[in-house]
Motif scaffolding. Structure first.
Motif, PDB file in Angstrom:
ATOM      1  N   LYS A 215       0.832  -1.221   0.000  1.00  0.00           N
ATOM      2  CA  LYS A 215       0.000   0.000   0.000  1.00  0.00           C
ATOM      3  C   LYS A 215       0.859   1.261   0.000  1.00  0.00           C
ATOM      4  N   ASN A 216       2.083   1.146   0.486  1.00  0.00           N
ATOM      5  CA  ASN A 216       2.981   2.316   0.513  1.00  0.00           C
ATOM      6  C   ASN A 216       3.625   2.592  -0.838  1.00  0.00           C
TER       7      ASN A 216
ATOM      8  N   LEU B 294      -8.306 -16.386  -6.192  1.00  0.00           N
ATOM      9  CA  LEU B 294      -7.880 -15.445  -5.137  1.00  0.00           C
ATOM     10  C   LEU B 294      -7.460 -14.110  -5.773  1.00  0.00           C
ATOM     11  N   THR B 295      -6.756 -14.201  -6.889  1.00  0.00           N
ATOM     12  CA  THR B 295      -6.285 -12.992  -7.585  1.00  0.00           C
ATOM     13  C   THR B 295      -7.463 -12.096  -7.972  1.00  0.00           C
ATOM     14  N   GLU B 296      -8.485 -12.721  -8.550  1.00  0.00           N
ATOM     15  CA  GLU B 296      -9.670 -11.943  -8.960  1.00  0.00           C
ATOM     16  C   GLU B 296     -10.327 -11.288  -7.747  1.00  0.00           C
TER      17      GLU B 296
ATOM     18  N   TYR C 156      -9.264  -4.875  -2.926  1.00  0.00           N
ATOM     19  CA  TYR C 156      -8.305  -3.760  -2.784  1.00  0.00           C
ATOM     20  C   TYR C 156      -8.416  -2.754  -3.927  1.00  0.00           C
ATOM     21  N   ALA C 157      -9.600  -2.688  -4.522  1.00  0.00           N
ATOM     22  CA  ALA C 157      -9.775  -1.796  -5.686  1.00  0.00           C
ATOM     23  C   ALA C 157      -9.502  -0.337  -5.332  1.00  0.00           C
ATOM     24  N   ALA C 158      -9.756   0.027  -4.094  1.00  0.00           N
ATOM     25  CA  ALA C 158      -9.566   1.432  -3.708  1.00  0.00           C
ATOM     26  C   ALA C 158      -8.106   1.734  -3.347  1.00  0.00           C
TER      27      ALA C 158
ATOM     28  N   HIS D 298       0.490  -4.270 -14.894  1.00  0.00           N
ATOM     29  CA  HIS D 298      -0.567  -3.691 -14.062  1.00  0.00           C
ATOM     30  C   HIS D 298      -0.966  -2.290 -14.515  1.00  0.00           C
ATOM     31  N   THR D 299      -0.273  -1.762 -15.530  1.00  0.00           N
ATOM     32  CA  THR D 299      -0.747  -0.527 -16.146  1.00  0.00           C
ATOM     33  C   THR D 299      -2.015  -0.823 -16.962  1.00  0.00           C
ATOM     34  N   PHE D 300      -2.126  -2.067 -17.408  1.00  0.00           N
ATOM     35  CA  PHE D 300      -3.205  -2.421 -18.340  1.00  0.00           C
ATOM     36  C   PHE D 300      -4.207  -3.412 -17.756  1.00  0.00           C
ATOM     37  N   PHE D 301      -3.792  -4.184 -16.753  1.00  0.00           N
ATOM     38  CA  PHE D 301      -4.643  -5.271 -16.252  1.00  0.00           C
ATOM     39  C   PHE D 301      -4.729  -5.225 -14.725  1.00  0.00           C
ATOM     40  N   ASN D 302      -5.912  -5.567 -14.214  1.00  0.00           N
ATOM     41  CA  ASN D 302      -6.062  -5.795 -12.769  1.00  0.00           C
ATOM     42  C   ASN D 302      -7.115  -6.878 -12.565  1.00  0.00           C
ATOM     43  N   GLY D 303      -6.799  -7.832 -11.693  1.00  0.00           N
ATOM     44  CA  GLY D 303      -7.746  -8.906 -11.393  1.00  0.00           C
ATOM     45  C   GLY D 303      -7.907  -9.888 -12.537  1.00  0.00           C
ATOM     46  N   LYS D 304      -6.881  -9.992 -13.376  1.00  0.00           N
ATOM     47  CA  LYS D 304      -6.996 -10.848 -14.560  1.00  0.00           C
ATOM     48  C   LYS D 304      -6.224 -12.165 -14.382  1.00  0.00           C
ATOM     49  N   ILE D 305      -6.792 -13.209 -14.970  1.00  0.00           N
ATOM     50  CA  ILE D 305      -6.119 -14.509 -15.067  1.00  0.00           C
ATOM     51  C   ILE D 305      -5.794 -14.672 -16.545  1.00  0.00           C
ATOM     52  N   LEU D 306      -4.529 -14.522 -16.878  1.00  0.00           N
ATOM     53  CA  LEU D 306      -4.160 -14.446 -18.297  1.00  0.00           C
ATOM     54  C   LEU D 306      -3.428 -15.711 -18.732  1.00  0.00           C
ATOM     55  N   PRO D 307      -3.971 -16.436 -19.719  1.00  0.00           N
ATOM     56  CA  PRO D 307      -3.279 -17.624 -20.214  1.00  0.00           C
ATOM     57  C   PRO D 307      -2.060 -17.225 -21.035  1.00  0.00           C
TER      58      PRO D 307
END
Ligand SMILES: NC(=O)c1ccc[n+]([C@@H]2O[C@H](COP(=O)([O-])OP(=O)(O)OC[C@H]3O[C@@H](n4cnc5c(N)ncnc54)[C@H](OP(=O)(O)O)[C@@H]3O)[C@@H](O)[C@H]2O)c1
Length: 236
Positions: free
Chosen positions: A127-128, A165-167, A173-175, A221-230
């Protein structure tokens, strides 16, 4: 950046650390059991980029005391973690009937529980960071609708749990400034794969797959959050 890589002594973890050293002047916290291999990796990193700082933490992440020592030490030495790569993993290729309680427990623990414990411990430090990334290393076996193979039931289920868990954490923690992603990897040539499938020839070297992991950890993480990418050429 301050970057933690678990399972860094060999395979994809070691190659990811080497690739990161090529890309910038980071502080790498490298965790695994084999201190000799970690020291050899540190020497290779120093030869590539002397400005990379390597901190070696020998630890058995199946051991609760070691997990606590790692978490306490990092929390006392660092105020910020920018990237956590949960890469350490365990694959025991056995039929479901032959897996004993110890096998199943170890695979669930290292592939799912340990990432979960480390994320929880490092949330305050993540968070820091203005732009933190938790990257969980999953597997195509744990990706819904992918081809499934006998002998990988509990391993795949553990990786599936890590993916979900990732999703969930991305939503919870979206905020915050923390992004969470999971790469569901196809096969790459490492000791794990060779031991589990001696006859199989992986389409990618460890270095090729690790270059993708490293770039994604730094930029994804500039482009994706909460994604499971094959990460595979295979279909499905
Ligand atoms: N290679 C593939 O084709 C493939 C495909 C899909 C997913 N994956 C995933 O990618 C990740 C890396 O796999 P890899 O192929 O590079 O495997 P690997 O060559 O076997 O390396 C595994 C790493 O995890 C560490 N590790 C294992 N048990 C540990 C423990 N109890 N405590 C601390 N560290 C431990 C090992 O170090 P020490 O022995 O020194 O502890 C090693 O550095 C894993 O999560 C794996 O499931 C790999």
């Amino acid at each position: 950046m301050n970057i933690i890589i678990t399972g860094a002594s060999k395979g994809l973890g070691a190659e990811t650390a080497l690739h990161m050293a090529e890309k910038g002047n980071h502080t790498l916290v490298l965790i695994s059991r084999d201190i000799k291999r970690l020291e050899a990796l540190k020497d290779r990193i120093a030869a590539i980029n002397p400005s990379t700082k390597c901190i070696l933490l020998p630890a058995d992440l199946l051991n609760d005391e070691d997990i606590k020592l790692v978490c306490d030490w990092i929390s006392s030495e660092f105020s910020v973690i920018d990237i956590l790569i949960n890469n350490a993993g365990l694959l025991i290729n056995k039929s479901f009937a032959d897996l004993d309680k110890g096998d199943s427990h170890a695979m669930m623990k290292l592939n799912f529980m340990v990432p979960s414990l480390l994320i929880r411990a490092f949330i305050p430090l993540l968070k820091n960071s203005a732009n933190a990334h938790v990257l969980n290393i999953g597997s195509m076996g744990g990706f819904q609708g992918s081809a499934k193979y006998p002998g990988l039931s509990v391993y795949s289920a553990a990786k599936g749990a890590l993916a979900i868990l990732t999703e969930c954490l991305a939503v919870e923690y979206a905020a915050s400034t923390i992004k969470f992603n999971c790469l569901a990897l196809g096969s790459a040539d490492t000791e794990m794969l060779r031991m589990a499938f001696p006859e199989y020839k992986a389409p990618l070297s460890a270095r090729q797959m690790a270059s993708y992991i490293s770039d994604f950890a730094l930029q994804g993480h500039t482009f994706f959050n909460g994604k499971i990418l094959p990460v595979t050429l295979a279909n499905p």
